[in-house]
Design an enzyme around this catalytic site. Sequence first.
Site, PDB file in Angstrom:
ATOM      1  N   ASP A  30       0.862  -1.192   0.000  1.00  0.00           N
ATOM      2  CA  ASP A  30       0.000   0.000   0.000  1.00  0.00           C
ATOM      3  C   ASP A  30       0.890   1.231   0.000  1.00  0.00           C
ATOM      4  O   ASP A  30       1.958   1.238   0.618  1.00  0.00           O
ATOM      5  CB  ASP A  30      -0.926   0.011   1.223  1.00  0.00           C
ATOM      6  CG  ASP A  30      -2.144   0.906   0.997  1.00  0.00           C
ATOM      7  OD1 ASP A  30      -3.267   0.357   0.912  1.00  0.00           O
ATOM      8  OD2 ASP A  30      -1.976   2.139   0.879  1.00  0.00           O
ATOM      9  N   ASN A 214     -24.886  -4.158  -7.030  1.00  0.00           N
ATOM     10  CA  ASN A 214     -24.958  -2.955  -6.198  1.00  0.00           C
ATOM     11  C   ASN A 214     -26.106  -2.045  -6.604  1.00  0.00           C
ATOM     12  O   ASN A 214     -26.760  -1.440  -5.757  1.00  0.00           O
ATOM     13  CB  ASN A 214     -23.627  -2.190  -6.252  1.00  0.00           C
ATOM     14  CG  ASN A 214     -22.618  -2.784  -5.283  1.00  0.00           C
ATOM     15  OD1 ASN A 214     -22.961  -3.634  -4.469  1.00  0.00           O
ATOM     16  ND2 ASN A 214     -21.377  -2.355  -5.363  1.00  0.00           N
ATOM     17  N   HIS A 217     -29.224  -3.517  -5.212  1.00  0.00           N
ATOM     18  CA  HIS A 217     -29.383  -3.265  -3.773  1.00  0.00           C
ATOM     19  C   HIS A 217     -29.896  -1.838  -3.562  1.00  0.00           C
ATOM     20  O   HIS A 217     -30.790  -1.596  -2.744  1.00  0.00           O
ATOM     21  CB  HIS A 217     -28.048  -3.433  -3.035  1.00  0.00           C
ATOM     22  CG  HIS A 217     -27.459  -4.801  -3.194  1.00  0.00           C
ATOM     23  ND1 HIS A 217     -28.232  -5.923  -3.322  1.00  0.00           N
ATOM     24  CD2 HIS A 217     -26.173  -5.229  -3.251  1.00  0.00           C
ATOM     25  CE1 HIS A 217     -27.448  -6.981  -3.455  1.00  0.00           C
ATOM     26  NE2 HIS A 217     -26.201  -6.585  -3.431  1.00  0.00           N
ATOM     27  N   ASN A 225     -38.179   2.423   0.491  1.00  0.00           N
ATOM     28  CA  ASN A 225     -38.422   3.702   1.161  1.00  0.00           C
ATOM     29  C   ASN A 225     -39.558   4.491   0.513  1.00  0.00           C
ATOM     30  O   ASN A 225     -40.311   5.188   1.192  1.00  0.00           O
ATOM     31  CB  ASN A 225     -37.134   4.521   1.210  1.00  0.00           C
ATOM     32  CG  ASN A 225     -36.182   3.968   2.260  1.00  0.00           C
ATOM     33  OD1 ASN A 225     -36.628   3.353   3.223  1.00  0.00           O
ATOM     34  ND2 ASN A 225     -34.895   4.159   2.073  1.00  0.00           N
ATOM     35  N   CYS A 268     -53.156  -4.835 -15.688  1.00  0.00           N
ATOM     36  CA  CYS A 268     -52.932  -4.485 -14.268  1.00  0.00           C
ATOM     37  C   CYS A 268     -51.687  -3.649 -14.009  1.00  0.00           C
ATOM     38  O   CYS A 268     -51.758  -2.613 -13.359  1.00  0.00           O
ATOM     39  CB  CYS A 268     -52.860  -5.761 -13.423  1.00  0.00           C
ATOM     40  SG  CYS A 268     -54.405  -6.662 -13.414  1.00  0.00           S
ATOM     41  N   LYS A 326     -50.033 -11.792 -22.624  1.00  0.00           N
ATOM     42  CA  LYS A 326     -49.308 -13.036 -22.354  1.00  0.00           C
ATOM     43  C   LYS A 326     -49.983 -14.188 -23.093  1.00  0.00           C
ATOM     44  O   LYS A 326     -51.142 -14.070 -23.525  1.00  0.00           O
ATOM     45  CB  LYS A 326     -49.188 -13.325 -20.866  1.00  0.00           C
ATOM     46  CG  LYS A 326     -50.516 -13.589 -20.172  1.00  0.00           C
ATOM     47  CD  LYS A 326     -50.322 -14.415 -18.931  1.00  0.00           C
ATOM     48  CE  LYS A 326     -49.808 -13.640 -17.749  1.00  0.00           C
ATOM     49  NZ  LYS A 326     -50.031 -14.365 -16.482  1.00  0.00           N
TER      50      LYS A 326
HETATM   51  N1  LIG Z   1     -15.443  -1.670   0.707  1.00  0.00           N
HETATM   52  C1  LIG Z   1     -16.223  -2.651   0.315  1.00  0.00           C
HETATM   53  O1  LIG Z   1     -17.085  -3.148   1.053  1.00  0.00           O
HETATM   54  C2  LIG Z   1     -16.062  -3.224  -1.071  1.00  0.00           C
HETATM   55  C3  LIG Z   1     -16.699  -4.441  -1.384  1.00  0.00           C
HETATM   56  C4  LIG Z   1     -16.518  -4.981  -2.650  1.00  0.00           C
HETATM   57  C5  LIG Z   1     -15.758  -4.315  -3.597  1.00  0.00           C
HETATM   58  N2  LIG Z   1     -15.167  -3.126  -3.282  1.00  0.00           N
HETATM   59  C6  LIG Z   1     -14.329  -2.486  -4.297  1.00  0.00           C
HETATM   60  O2  LIG Z   1     -12.977  -2.841  -4.013  1.00  0.00           O
HETATM   61  C7  LIG Z   1     -12.100  -1.745  -4.294  1.00  0.00           C
HETATM   62  C8  LIG Z   1     -11.347  -1.354  -3.044  1.00  0.00           C
HETATM   63  O3  LIG Z   1     -12.292  -0.908  -2.072  1.00  0.00           O
HETATM   64  P1  LIG Z   1     -11.844  -0.546  -0.591  1.00  0.00           P
HETATM   65  O4  LIG Z   1     -13.081  -0.140   0.128  1.00  0.00           O
HETATM   66  O5  LIG Z   1     -11.011  -1.628  -0.025  1.00  0.00           O
HETATM   67  O6  LIG Z   1     -10.940   0.754  -0.885  1.00  0.00           O
HETATM   68  P2  LIG Z   1     -10.034   1.591   0.127  1.00  0.00           P
HETATM   69  O7  LIG Z   1     -10.047   2.988  -0.334  1.00  0.00           O
HETATM   70  O8  LIG Z   1     -10.421   1.273   1.552  1.00  0.00           O
HETATM   71  O9  LIG Z   1      -8.586   0.982  -0.094  1.00  0.00           O
HETATM   72  C9  LIG Z   1      -7.862   1.155  -1.252  1.00  0.00           C
HETATM   73  C10 LIG Z   1      -6.381   1.130  -0.883  1.00  0.00           C
HETATM   74  O10 LIG Z   1      -5.612   1.153  -2.072  1.00  0.00           O
HETATM   75  C11 LIG Z   1      -4.420   1.864  -1.763  1.00  0.00           C
HETATM   76  N3  LIG Z   1      -3.707   2.224  -2.987  1.00  0.00           N
HETATM   77  C12 LIG Z   1      -3.981   3.201  -3.877  1.00  0.00           C
HETATM   78  N4  LIG Z   1      -3.048   3.222  -4.851  1.00  0.00           N
HETATM   79  C13 LIG Z   1      -2.189   2.236  -4.606  1.00  0.00           C
HETATM   80  C14 LIG Z   1      -1.015   1.752  -5.243  1.00  0.00           C
HETATM   81  N5  LIG Z   1      -0.547   2.317  -6.353  1.00  0.00           N
HETATM   82  N6  LIG Z   1      -0.371   0.702  -4.694  1.00  0.00           N
HETATM   83  C15 LIG Z   1      -0.822   0.132  -3.567  1.00  0.00           C
HETATM   84  N7  LIG Z   1      -1.931   0.559  -2.889  1.00  0.00           N
HETATM   85  C16 LIG Z   1      -2.590   1.587  -3.404  1.00  0.00           C
HETATM   86  C17 LIG Z   1      -4.915   3.028  -0.923  1.00  0.00           C
HETATM   87  O11 LIG Z   1      -3.863   3.619  -0.176  1.00  0.00           O
HETATM   88  C18 LIG Z   1      -5.945   2.340  -0.047  1.00  0.00           C
HETATM   89  O12 LIG Z   1      -5.395   1.880   1.170  1.00  0.00           O
HETATM   90  C19 LIG Z   1     -12.996  -0.645  -4.875  1.00  0.00           C
HETATM   91  O13 LIG Z   1     -13.034  -0.764  -6.273  1.00  0.00           O
HETATM   92  C20 LIG Z   1     -14.360  -0.973  -4.296  1.00  0.00           C
HETATM   93  O14 LIG Z   1     -15.398  -0.465  -5.110  1.00  0.00           O
HETATM   94  C21 LIG Z   1     -15.289  -2.581  -2.029  1.00  0.00           C
END
Ligand SMILES: NC(=O)c1ccc[n+]([C@@H]2O[C@H](COP(=O)([O-])OP(=O)(O)OC[C@H]3O[C@@H](n4cnc5c(N)ncnc54)[C@H](O)[C@@H]3O)[C@@H](O)[C@H]2O)c1
Length: 420
Positions: A30, A214, A217, A225, A268, A326
Amino acid sequence: MKIAIYGLGYVGSTAAACLASEGHSIIGVDISEKKVRDTNAGVSAIKEPGLDELLGAAVAAGLLRCVTDGADHVRDCDMAIVCVGTPSGADGSHNMGYIAEVSRQIAASVDQGRSRPLTVVYRSTIRPGTIEELIRPIYQMTLGEKAGVIELVYNPEFLREATAINDYFHPPKIVVGTHDAQPNARMDELHKNLDARVFCTNYRVSEITKFVDNTFHALKVGFANEIGRVCVQLGIDVATMHEIFISDTKLNISANYFRPGGAFGGSCLPKDVRALQYIAADVGAEARLVDALLRSNDAHKHFLFEQVTGSAKAGASVLMLGLAFKRYSDDLRESPKVDMARKLLNAGYTLSIYDPDIEPDHLVGQNLGYTFLHLPTLPHLLVSADHVAATRYDLVLDMSGMAKDLTLDCEQFFDLNALQ
Ligand SMILES: NC(=O)c1ccc[n+]([C@@H]2O[C@H](COP(=O)([O-])OP(=O)(O)OC[C@H]3O[C@@H](n4cnc5c(N)ncnc54)[C@H](O)[C@@H]3O)[C@@H](O)[C@H]2O)c1
């Protein structure tokens, strides 16, 4: 496996902890020094129940180490998993900057002498086409002929924050997108302890999955709502309404009405949607989703008309199978097939209609009135099964699933019950 995980946010740190708990050796990468420092100390940089314990155990077992630069570590990895963020850009599209940058970094880290495949798995949510149009070209540009050592996989993540660890081990499904839509041995290994149905498909199908989920959802919450607002304004008990609605797993909470295909219609649905629009506006409940339904349906009818007539010149002979809303009914009121017939006639096509359940002389009341107003020449358009069997048509449009019961001869055939 030895796995590099890029991005230690919600998705990446959960994956790192869970995969290490299964015995994989993880290098977390990271750009945030704080996240790297915290994770190396066995402390989660994000708040997620149970994650500190798993991370601490992984670090103590020597199965997890984090760095800010993965270049030296990818060389001996079997797999890299990309979990960097894809936040909204100014125009609403995903900002793909992090995805592009990480892809470039991984490509640049691959040893020129490497012959063993490196499986690069993308878990971030990315728009359909991203693997083929952005990510693969980055590897090709950077690695040239060596790009063949990279196995690109798209594997969307379905976890929910606050229950992320349980969701990781018990996902609702597993989707694996590959270049040939075939299983990938390392992905099988990665998922071997997970008990969920696995779909191996092409990149684009796998990429759209998360958007569909998503958005659905969000749609459910918005719909619930709106209905809730109407109930509140009318003094109706919301909890009882909700209990009755979700108890119906035959028609409501079920797979029914979900296949992309024909528009809705009949006596309907349009009438009652229209009336609910009126009620919601009348009581000040502002039901914007409900307001959009009939317009969405009209847009779909027009889309289908353009799809089927795209390659056919005016004057072409068209046979429609089914006209009532139908099959096995003669109810023509607000049938989307009547709209299709009207559009075809107005555009100059030579139209025939086969629907054995419709006898113009038997139509009565509102049904007759609707037909007379919208398709006054109906008696001249209807043809028999024998006539169909003896005729060659330019286009046949199956609107009601009748084609299998008929002998057909045509230039082009469209099944409008299921979008292709
Ligand atoms: N949060 C969720 O519940 C969830 C669920 C499913 C999918 N996603 C998808 O997964 C992806 C990540 O989501 P998240 O919530 O974990 O994001 P986040 O923002 O919490 O984490 C992303 C991380 O990537 C790091 N990063 C950025 N550039 C980088 C690089 N060049 N090298 C290494 N690290 C780097 C950032 O510092 C950050 O820590 C997104 O596309 C999101 O839409 C999220």
